[in-house]
Design a protein around this motif. Structure first.
Motif, mmCIF file in Angstrom:
data_model
loop_
_atom_site.group_PDB
_atom_site.id
_atom_site.type_symbol
_atom_site.label_atom_id
_atom_site.label_comp_id
_atom_site.label_asym_id
_atom_site.label_seq_id
_atom_site.Cartn_x
_atom_site.Cartn_y
_atom_site.Cartn_z
ATOM 1 N N VAL A 43 0.832 -1.204 0.000
ATOM 2 C CA VAL A 43 0.000 0.000 0.000
ATOM 3 C C VAL A 43 0.868 1.257 0.000
ATOM 4 O O VAL A 43 1.881 1.326 0.697
ATOM 5 C CB VAL A 43 -0.926 0.028 1.243
ATOM 6 N N TYR A 44 0.461 2.251 -0.800
ATOM 7 C CA TYR A 44 1.054 3.590 -0.748
ATOM 8 C C TYR A 44 -0.044 4.536 -0.289
ATOM 9 O O TYR A 44 -1.137 4.561 -0.856
ATOM 10 C CB TYR A 44 1.573 4.002 -2.127
ATOM 11 N N HIS A 45 0.235 5.340 0.743
ATOM 12 C CA HIS A 45 -0.790 6.189 1.375
ATOM 13 C C HIS A 45 -0.211 7.576 1.589
ATOM 14 O O HIS A 45 0.783 7.741 2.288
ATOM 15 C CB HIS A 45 -1.198 5.563 2.713
ATOM 16 N N TRP A 46 -0.826 8.583 0.985
ATOM 17 C CA TRP A 46 -0.368 9.971 1.064
ATOM 18 C C TRP A 46 -1.377 10.781 1.870
ATOM 19 O O TRP A 46 -2.576 10.735 1.631
ATOM 20 C CB TRP A 46 -0.237 10.524 -0.354
ATOM 21 N N VAL A 47 -0.868 11.547 2.843
ATOM 22 C CA VAL A 47 -1.694 12.499 3.589
ATOM 23 C C VAL A 47 -1.087 13.881 3.373
ATOM 24 O O VAL A 47 0.058 14.124 3.752
ATOM 25 C CB VAL A 47 -1.739 12.166 5.095
ATOM 26 N N SER A 48 -1.833 14.790 2.771
ATOM 27 C CA SER A 48 -1.313 16.128 2.498
ATOM 28 C C SER A 48 -1.342 16.971 3.754
ATOM 29 O O SER A 48 -1.949 16.603 4.775
ATOM 30 C CB SER A 48 -2.134 16.815 1.400
ATOM 31 N N ALA A 49 -0.702 18.154 3.684
ATOM 32 C CA ALA A 49 -0.697 19.066 4.830
ATOM 33 C C ALA A 49 -2.118 19.494 5.190
ATOM 34 O O ALA A 49 -2.413 19.811 6.339
ATOM 35 C CB ALA A 49 0.165 20.284 4.517
ATOM 36 N N ALA A 50 -3.005 19.500 4.193
ATOM 37 C CA ALA A 50 -4.396 19.899 4.425
ATOM 38 C C ALA A 50 -5.263 18.739 4.909
ATOM 39 O O ALA A 50 -6.454 18.899 5.147
ATOM 40 C CB ALA A 50 -4.988 20.474 3.135
ATOM 41 N N ALA A 130 3.855 10.692 3.466
ATOM 42 C CA ALA A 130 3.343 9.488 2.832
ATOM 43 C C ALA A 130 3.947 8.263 3.504
ATOM 44 O O ALA A 130 4.999 8.332 4.147
ATOM 45 C CB ALA A 130 3.658 9.483 1.337
ATOM 46 N N LEU A 131 3.252 7.150 3.371
ATOM 47 C CA LEU A 131 3.726 5.877 3.880
ATOM 48 C C LEU A 131 3.648 4.829 2.781
ATOM 49 O O LEU A 131 2.659 4.767 2.046
ATOM 50 C CB LEU A 131 2.852 5.405 5.045
ATOM 51 N N PHE A 132 4.689 4.028 2.700
ATOM 52 C CA PHE A 132 4.683 2.864 1.824
ATOM 53 C C PHE A 132 4.780 1.652 2.733
ATOM 54 O O PHE A 132 5.721 1.537 3.524
ATOM 55 C CB PHE A 132 5.872 2.918 0.868
ATOM 56 N N SER A 133 3.789 0.771 2.665
ATOM 57 C CA SER A 133 3.720 -0.348 3.610
ATOM 58 C C SER A 133 3.531 -1.679 2.909
ATOM 59 O O SER A 133 2.851 -1.765 1.885
ATOM 60 C CB SER A 133 2.563 -0.151 4.597
ATOM 61 N N VAL A 134 4.140 -2.709 3.491
ATOM 62 C CA VAL A 134 3.890 -4.086 3.066
ATOM 63 C C VAL A 134 3.456 -4.859 4.303
ATOM 64 O O VAL A 134 3.912 -4.572 5.421
ATOM 65 C CB VAL A 134 5.141 -4.735 2.438
ATOM 66 N N SER A 135 2.565 -5.819 4.128
ATOM 67 C CA SER A 135 2.096 -6.603 5.265
ATOM 68 C C SER A 135 1.822 -8.035 4.836
ATOM 69 O O SER A 135 1.600 -8.322 3.656
ATOM 70 C CB SER A 135 0.842 -5.979 5.888
ATOM 71 N N HIS A 136 1.826 -8.924 5.841
ATOM 72 C CA HIS A 136 1.678 -10.340 5.533
ATOM 73 C C HIS A 136 1.281 -11.072 6.808
ATOM 74 O O HIS A 136 1.405 -10.532 7.922
ATOM 75 C CB HIS A 136 3.000 -10.893 4.997
ATOM 76 N N HIS A 137 0.808 -12.298 6.647
ATOM 77 C CA HIS A 137 0.505 -13.151 7.795
ATOM 78 C C HIS A 137 1.530 -14.276 7.825
ATOM 79 O O HIS A 137 1.546 -15.147 6.959
ATOM 80 C CB HIS A 137 -0.914 -13.723 7.703
ATOM 81 N N CYS A 138 2.437 -14.216 8.812
ATOM 82 C CA CYS A 138 3.478 -15.225 8.936
ATOM 83 C C CYS A 138 4.122 -15.103 10.313
ATOM 84 O O CYS A 138 3.777 -14.224 11.101
ATOM 85 C CB CYS A 138 4.531 -15.063 7.835
ATOM 86 N N ASP A 139 5.105 -15.951 10.606
ATOM 87 C CA ASP A 139 5.791 -15.888 11.892
ATOM 88 C C ASP A 139 6.872 -14.814 11.868
ATOM 89 O O ASP A 139 7.260 -14.310 10.808
ATOM 90 C CB ASP A 139 6.395 -17.246 12.244
ATOM 91 N N ASP A 140 7.377 -14.471 13.052
ATOM 92 C CA ASP A 140 8.333 -13.380 13.182
ATOM 93 C C ASP A 140 9.628 -13.629 12.418
ATOM 94 O O ASP A 140 10.167 -12.717 11.771
ATOM 95 C CB ASP A 140 8.669 -13.142 14.663
ATOM 96 N N ASP A 141 10.153 -14.844 12.467
ATOM 97 C CA ASP A 141 11.429 -15.134 11.807
ATOM 98 C C ASP A 141 11.316 -14.994 10.292
ATOM 99 O O ASP A 141 12.222 -14.446 9.639
ATOM 100 C CB ASP A 141 11.911 -16.543 12.163
ATOM 101 N N SER A 142 10.216 -15.480 9.728
ATOM 102 C CA SER A 142 10.019 -15.380 8.276
ATOM 103 C C SER A 142 9.914 -13.922 7.855
ATOM 104 O O SER A 142 10.476 -13.506 6.834
ATOM 105 C CB SER A 142 8.751 -16.132 7.855
ATOM 106 N N TRP A 143 9.217 -13.126 8.660
ATOM 107 C CA TRP A 143 9.049 -11.715 8.321
ATOM 108 C C TRP A 143 10.367 -10.957 8.439
ATOM 109 O O TRP A 143 10.674 -10.105 7.607
ATOM 110 C CB TRP A 143 7.987 -11.086 9.211
ATOM 111 N N GLN A 144 11.146 -11.278 9.450
ATOM 112 C CA GLN A 144 12.445 -10.620 9.604
ATOM 113 C C GLN A 144 13.346 -10.926 8.418
ATOM 114 O O GLN A 144 14.039 -10.040 7.904
ATOM 115 C CB GLN A 144 13.113 -11.073 10.901
ATOM 116 N N LEU A 145 13.341 -12.162 7.964
ATOM 117 C CA LEU A 145 14.147 -12.536 6.800
ATOM 118 C C LEU A 145 13.681 -11.774 5.567
ATOM 119 O O LEU A 145 14.508 -11.261 4.787
ATOM 120 C CB LEU A 145 14.049 -14.048 6.552
#
Length: 242
Positions: A43-50, A130-145
């Motif tokens: 996801v890419y999410h932009w919040v302007s100053a307004a 703005a924020l650029f985010s990635v997300s997933h459902h998995c265990d901590d070690d897999s996500w860290q890798l």
């Protein structure tokens, strides 16, 4: 979930993004990148100053609508936490201690956002955030890798999204390009491959103060908000190659 970072594999998608003529074109690129990394969401999410919002990504439209209706922008620890940060952050490092934050997290997971997440804060001109985010459902070690393997490429992609969004902003003038000096190129290249400032200064046989001067000069020329942003811009524009 994809682990092996492979810059050439995403070149075509970034080229597609570069050719975008309207914000709606971002959606196809976001979906393709999500599939390439084999993760749940991007996801890419932009919040302007307004306070105006623009977003693209792969969340379920039902969740997006619920997020807006519930006013989660004021509660979301990812938004609130990343607004205070300049570097990429794993969602686990954010403050989820309040009752409202925990309720939000439960709701997000119920809507298949994922129990793991990683966000890159981006700051632009005139108060743009703005924020650029990635997300997933998995265990901590897999996500860290996954995040350790793909961190540098995700930073590059996040700033490519934001740069294109700024270009498409109504009334915005393009930023003039300025060449980097040979020493600025050397400094930025060493930072891009993971050297610390101390290691980079030692490699170039200069003081850390002098190195800082080169970095700040390059950042100014690139119109970057911080060093991470400057490295990403230098890479995306082909000014450094790693």
């Amino acid at each position: 979930m994809g682990y092996a970072a492979n810059f050439p594999a995403t070149d075509g998608l970034l080229e597609q993004l570069e050719k975008s003529s309207k914000p709606e074109d971002f959606q196809a690129v976001a979906v393709a990148l999500r599939d390439y990394y084999a993760i749940d969401h991007l996801v890419y999410h932009w919040v302007s100053a307004a306070g105006e919002q623009f977003g693209c990504g792969t969340y379920d439209p039902v969740w997006v609508q619920r997020y807006l209706e519930k006013g989660y922008l004021r509660i979301d620890p990812v938004i609130q936490g990343c607004y205070q940060r300049f570097h990429p952050v794993d969602w686990k490092r954010l403050d989820w201690s309040s009752r409202a934050a925990r309720a939000f997290q439960k709701d997000a997971i119920a809507h298949r956002v994922g129990n793991q997440g990683y966000s890159i804060p981006i700051r632009g001109p005139n108060g743009q955030f703005a924020l650029f985010s990635v997300s997933h459902h998995c265990d901590d070690d897999s996500w860290q890798l996954f995040t350790e393997t793909n961190r540098r490429e995700l930073i590059l992609i996040s700033h490519a999204f934001n740069q294109k969004a700024l270009e498409l902003e109504p009334g915005r003038k393009p930023e003039p390009a300025q060449p980097l000096s040979p020493r600025e190129v050397e400094a930025m290249t060493l930072l891009a491959v993971g050297y610390s400032r101390a290691q980079a200064a030692e490699t170039l046989n200069i003081s850390e103060h002098t190195l800082r001067v080169y970095i700040e000069s390059a950042r100014f020329k690139l119109g970057a908000m911080n060093t991470t942003h400057a490295v990403a811009r230098a890479l995306s524009r082909g000014l450094i190659v790693v």
